[in-house]
Design a protein around this motif. Structure first.
Motif, PDB file in Angstrom:
ATOM      1  N   THR A   4     -13.003  -7.341   7.568  1.00 20.52           N
ATOM      2  CA  THR A   4     -12.166  -7.934   6.523  1.00 20.52           C
ATOM      3  C   THR A   4     -11.400  -6.873   5.763  1.00 20.52           C
ATOM      4  N   SER A   5     -12.071  -5.773   5.399  1.00 16.68           N
ATOM      5  CA  SER A   5     -11.385  -4.736   4.627  1.00 16.68           C
ATOM      6  C   SER A   5     -10.285  -4.075   5.448  1.00 16.68           C
ATOM      7  N   GLU A   6     -10.516  -3.913   6.756  1.00 19.37           N
ATOM      8  CA  GLU A   6      -9.479  -3.331   7.615  1.00 19.37           C
ATOM      9  C   GLU A   6      -8.274  -4.268   7.703  1.00 19.37           C
ATOM     10  N   ARG A   7      -8.531  -5.560   7.805  1.00 16.49           N
ATOM     11  CA  ARG A   7      -7.431  -6.532   7.859  1.00 16.49           C
ATOM     12  C   ARG A   7      -6.663  -6.559   6.548  1.00 16.49           C
ATOM     13  N   LEU A   8      -7.386  -6.488   5.422  1.00 18.75           N
ATOM     14  CA  LEU A   8      -6.719  -6.454   4.125  1.00 18.75           C
ATOM     15  C   LEU A   8      -5.876  -5.193   3.974  1.00 18.75           C
ATOM     16  N   PHE A  11      -2.824  -5.661   6.101  1.00 22.81           N
ATOM     17  CA  PHE A  11      -1.937  -6.616   5.456  1.00 22.81           C
ATOM     18  C   PHE A  11      -1.203  -5.957   4.290  1.00 22.81           C
ATOM     19  N   THR A  12      -1.938  -5.183   3.478  1.00 23.49           N
ATOM     20  CA  THR A  12      -1.336  -4.485   2.338  1.00 23.49           C
ATOM     21  C   THR A  12      -0.301  -3.490   2.807  1.00 23.49           C
ATOM     22  N   LYS A  13      -0.629  -2.726   3.850  1.00 21.23           N
ATOM     23  CA  LYS A  13       0.305  -1.733   4.376  1.00 21.23           C
ATOM     24  C   LYS A  13       1.572  -2.417   4.884  1.00 21.23           C
TER      25      LYS A  13
END
Length: 105
Positions: A4-8, A11-13
């Motif tokens: 989840t943190s990698e996806r977030l 997404f943020t990047k």
């Protein structure tokens, strides 16, 4: 599979890259039509204006959706009340008819 943190983070990047690209395109477009270069204050004003407009549209859509739901609920309530009245009348008529048949039998 990414966490989840990698996806977030991804997404943020991507969001930051999209904003940066949009700002670059905006400054290029403004630069080609006007003799000035926009400042950070101009960009922030544009962001505020854009989000303000989006908030107004969203609020309008929310109000419209609420009015549709409220109208639908009133229709359901009215239909339910009418169905209850019809059912009550039918029961009363059936009870009345049964009482008449018993007296004649």
């Amino acid at each position: 599979m990414a966490g989840t943190s990698e996806r977030l983070n991804d997404f943020t990047k991507r969001g930051q890259e999209a904003v940066s690209s949009a700002f670059d395109a905006w400054t290029d477009a403004i630069g080609s039509f006007a003799p000035f270069r926009p400042t950070a204050a101009d960009a922030q004003s544009l962001v505020d204006t854009s989000f303000g407009a989006a908030e107004k549209v969203l609020a309008s859509q929310r109000d419209f959706a609420k009015s549709v739901v409220e109208a639908g609920a009133k229709v359901v309530e009215t239909v339910g009340e009418q169905a209850d009245r019809v059912t009550s009348k039918a029961r009363a008529a059936a009870t009345h008819d049964n009482g008449q048949h018993e007296h004649h039998g």
